[in-house]
Scaffold this active site. Sequence first.
Site, PDB file in Angstrom:
ATOM      1  N   CYS A 134       0.893  -0.960  -0.238  1.00  0.00           N
ATOM      2  CA  CYS A 134       0.119   0.082  -0.390  1.00  0.00           C
ATOM      3  C   CYS A 134       0.651   1.305  -0.024  1.00  0.00           C
ATOM      4  CB  CYS A 134      -1.107  -0.068   1.368  1.00  0.00           C
ATOM      5  SG  CYS A 134      -2.249  -0.876   1.509  1.00  0.00           S
TER       6      CYS A 134
ATOM      7  N   ARG B 164       3.629  -0.454  -5.186  1.00  0.00           N
ATOM      8  CA  ARG B 164       3.283  -0.656  -3.370  1.00  0.00           C
ATOM      9  C   ARG B 164       1.940  -1.827  -3.790  1.00  0.00           C
ATOM     10  NH1 ARG B 164       7.168   1.616   0.025  1.00  0.00           N
ATOM     11  NH2 ARG B 164       5.268   0.817   1.230  1.00  0.00           N
TER      12      ARG B 164
ATOM     13  N   TRP C 158      -3.210  -2.621  -1.995  1.00  0.00           N
ATOM     14  CA  TRP C 158      -3.047  -4.163  -1.237  1.00  0.00           C
ATOM     15  C   TRP C 158      -3.572  -4.840  -0.893  1.00  0.00           C
ATOM     16  CZ3 TRP C 158      -0.325  -8.051   1.185  1.00  0.00           C
ATOM     17  CH2 TRP C 158      -0.730  -9.647   0.130  1.00  0.00           C
TER      18      TRP C 158
ATOM     19  N   ASN D 185      -1.281   2.096   5.733  1.00  0.00           N
ATOM     20  CA  ASN D 185       0.148   1.543   4.893  1.00  0.00           C
ATOM     21  C   ASN D 185       0.165   0.248   6.706  1.00  0.00           C
ATOM     22  OD1 ASN D 185       1.705   0.016   3.632  1.00  0.00           O
ATOM     23  ND2 ASN D 185       3.093   1.192   3.845  1.00  0.00           N
ATOM     24  N   GLY D 186       0.005  -0.936   6.081  1.00  0.00           N
ATOM     25  CA  GLY D 186       0.337  -1.989   7.182  1.00  0.00           C
ATOM     26  C   GLY D 186      -0.877  -2.652   8.015  1.00  0.00           C
TER      27      GLY D 186
ATOM     28  N   GLU E 228      14.848 -19.353  -9.863  1.00  0.00           N
ATOM     29  CA  GLU E 228      14.513 -17.878 -10.565  1.00  0.00           C
ATOM     30  C   GLU E 228      13.509 -17.585 -12.256  1.00  0.00           C
ATOM     31  OE1 GLU E 228      13.877 -15.323  -9.232  1.00  0.00           O
ATOM     32  OE2 GLU E 228      14.207 -14.108 -10.143  1.00  0.00           O
TER      33      GLU E 228
ATOM     34  N   LYS F 261      10.067 -16.787 -11.909  1.00  0.00           N
ATOM     35  CA  LYS F 261       9.156 -15.484 -13.005  1.00  0.00           C
ATOM     36  C   LYS F 261       8.239 -15.432 -14.142  1.00  0.00           C
ATOM     37  CE  LYS F 261      11.003 -12.620 -11.657  1.00  0.00           C
ATOM     38  NZ  LYS F 261      11.950 -12.467 -10.788  1.00  0.00           N
TER      39      LYS F 261
ATOM     40  N   GLU G 269       4.839 -15.627 -12.132  1.00  0.00           N
ATOM     41  CA  GLU G 269       4.080 -14.932 -11.617  1.00  0.00           C
ATOM     42  C   GLU G 269       3.664 -13.694 -12.282  1.00  0.00           C
ATOM     43  OE1 GLU G 269       6.764 -12.222  -9.577  1.00  0.00           O
ATOM     44  OE2 GLU G 269       8.823 -12.466 -10.356  1.00  0.00           O
TER      45      GLU G 269
ATOM     46  N   HIS H  55      12.896 -38.904  -7.695  1.00  0.00           N
ATOM     47  CA  HIS H  55      12.765 -39.190  -6.679  1.00  0.00           C
ATOM     48  C   HIS H  55      10.987 -38.516  -6.394  1.00  0.00           C
ATOM     49  CE1 HIS H  55      16.328 -40.479  -5.318  1.00  0.00           C
ATOM     50  NE2 HIS H  55      17.242 -39.290  -5.707  1.00  0.00           N
TER      51      HIS H  55
ATOM     52  N   LYS I 167       5.105  -4.923  -5.208  1.00  0.00           N
ATOM     53  CA  LYS I 167       6.596  -4.709  -5.706  1.00  0.00           C
ATOM     54  C   LYS I 167       7.431  -4.200  -4.119  1.00  0.00           C
ATOM     55  CE  LYS I 167      10.437  -3.213  -7.783  1.00  0.00           C
ATOM     56  NZ  LYS I 167      10.598  -5.300  -8.790  1.00  0.00           N
TER      57      LYS I 167
END
Length: 614
Positions: free
Chosen positions: A2, A27, A77, A103-104, A487, A491, A494, A510, A609
């Site tokens: 946020c 954000r 967010w 925010n929080g 990674e 990518k 997401e 396995h 982000k």
Amino acid sequence: MCGIVGYVGNKKAVDILLEGLTSLEYRGYDSSGVALNIDNKVQLFKAAGKLQNLKDIVNKNYSEISKSTIGIGHIRWATHGAPTVENAHPHSCNCGRVAVVHNGIIENYKELREKLEKNGCTFRSQTDTETVAHLVASKFAQTQDLTEAVRLATKEIEGAYALCVIHQDVKNTIVATRRNAPLLVGIGEKEYYVASDVPAIIQYTKQAFYLDDNQIVTLTPDSMKLIDIENNSISPKIETLPWEPVALSKMGYKHFMLKEIHEQPDVVRNVLSGKLRAIDENITLNEVTLDKDKIKNLNRIQIVACGTSLHAAMVGKYIIEDFCGIAVDVEPSSEYIYRKTITDKNTLVIGVSQSGETADTITAVRQAKSKGSHILIITNRPDSTMAREADSLVPVNAGIEVSVAATKSYMAQLISFYLIAIYIAEIKESIDKKELSDLKHELIVLPQKIEKILAHKEDIQKCSKAFSSSKDFIFIARGINFPTALEGALKLKEISYINATGYTAGELKHGPIAMLDETMPVLSILMSGKVYDKILSNSEEAKARNARMIALTDSVDEKLNELFDNIIRIPEISEILSPALAIVPLQLIAYYIAEFLGKDVDQPRNLAKSVTVE
Ligand code: F6R
């Protein structure tokens, strides 16, 4: 997550708020809203979805709305409550005179809500934030003083917050406060700005100060008063922000992600600049304050990070162990913080974070710091909360990364790990000088090799298209490129929402091999070195189960054509440095698949982000 922004002064507040929110979109982008005092009345404008929806609402009535010279804004967010208009900030109280952006996470919001409801408050949303609006309103009813109302409210609130509050009865005044969430105050000519982050204010002022935890600031066009939660007066530590206003332009690229992938050669040059001067000179890391004797005596290193930064940390483990002979543990910060912190003054703890604001990593480094460990922070934001916890700081200088999917910051983190490992190895004399100068040479020519890959990106685009209808995707590698497989998979999932997983190639048999059939693409990261032959045989095993085989390799061996349906060839590179090259085609594959599927590449669903909640 946020983003919040506030303005009080003489300009059109709504313009500043919307500009600010645009630069804070990284954000969150679930919903947005502004509260303005128009004709002596606090009015809220809110929209679900992208910020453009709010801009459309404002534009319809712009001449009226733009009269206001005070306001607060928010980009969300979602944590508590779905991303609807009702749950969008700002939130208000029953009488509608208070507006709050937050925010929080208010951890005790359920108890507070119960209490407030018993006292007659009616809630309109499912958010934790609405409790703050009602709480401040009730404290204001008792005190008739907005600063005091906020101060008393924060005494009852548990959790993390950055808050901006306005009240209809207190003209031209913003009260803002924070605890474990970033907030800074920008100072202009008879005007003040409040924001979660620098980009929201930097085009207006460079004079600013960061609020510390539990500080409360009261701003009017002509005055600024800073107190702590016990009502003691405090002098703000005003600084000149070392930022230039940046035009966040895509520079002709379709998406920021593609632009940022292309920036990587220069990012490597920037990270090396001033630190790696010549192959026969020792690395200089001026911001590392740990003295040489302590470095020689280090018996353990712990690295904490999340997401993409965690993958860079995993590569860092391989390099440091290999060069320095020091045992390195890497752990997701979110796990590290919920078990016994076993660390001490002979352990170096490294926190890695692009944003420097990831709540889990901040908590992890604080825990380690309290045990006496030296804290080294690798971050793209030297002005961040995490950087301020650092004993030693390694700024990665990747420049602003706009795309939510991290690319160039990952590259910068990797290169920083090479430099740190060489730096320690040179002090410890733990590795042959020739080997080090070979690696330094390779680092210097790395940007040209990345450029070569980028120059042939159309081949990768073609290959990506062929796999874009896959529902699942497997990446395999071993050794130092196992994190590259993780990674690459991260990518892809997401931004394309394809179910992608990275495995160590040796683990395939396995269990995961059971999933393989002719619909499953398996991408083998097959870089020359110790484990090349092993990955090759693991790839044979996958091929025998009819998987669609793709190789990412620096080998020119023609025999690979028999085993693999598609081959992405990249320039030759030493095994130790190969993660910094192998990741580039994987970023491009993720990009092209998502783009082909028509996904929102720069702002994928459900993500933000900067993850400022635990
Ligand atoms: C993925 C991504 C995230 C971040 C993670 C940590 O592309 O960007 O996984 O890496 O949220 O963020 P920082 O590095 O800011 O601590």
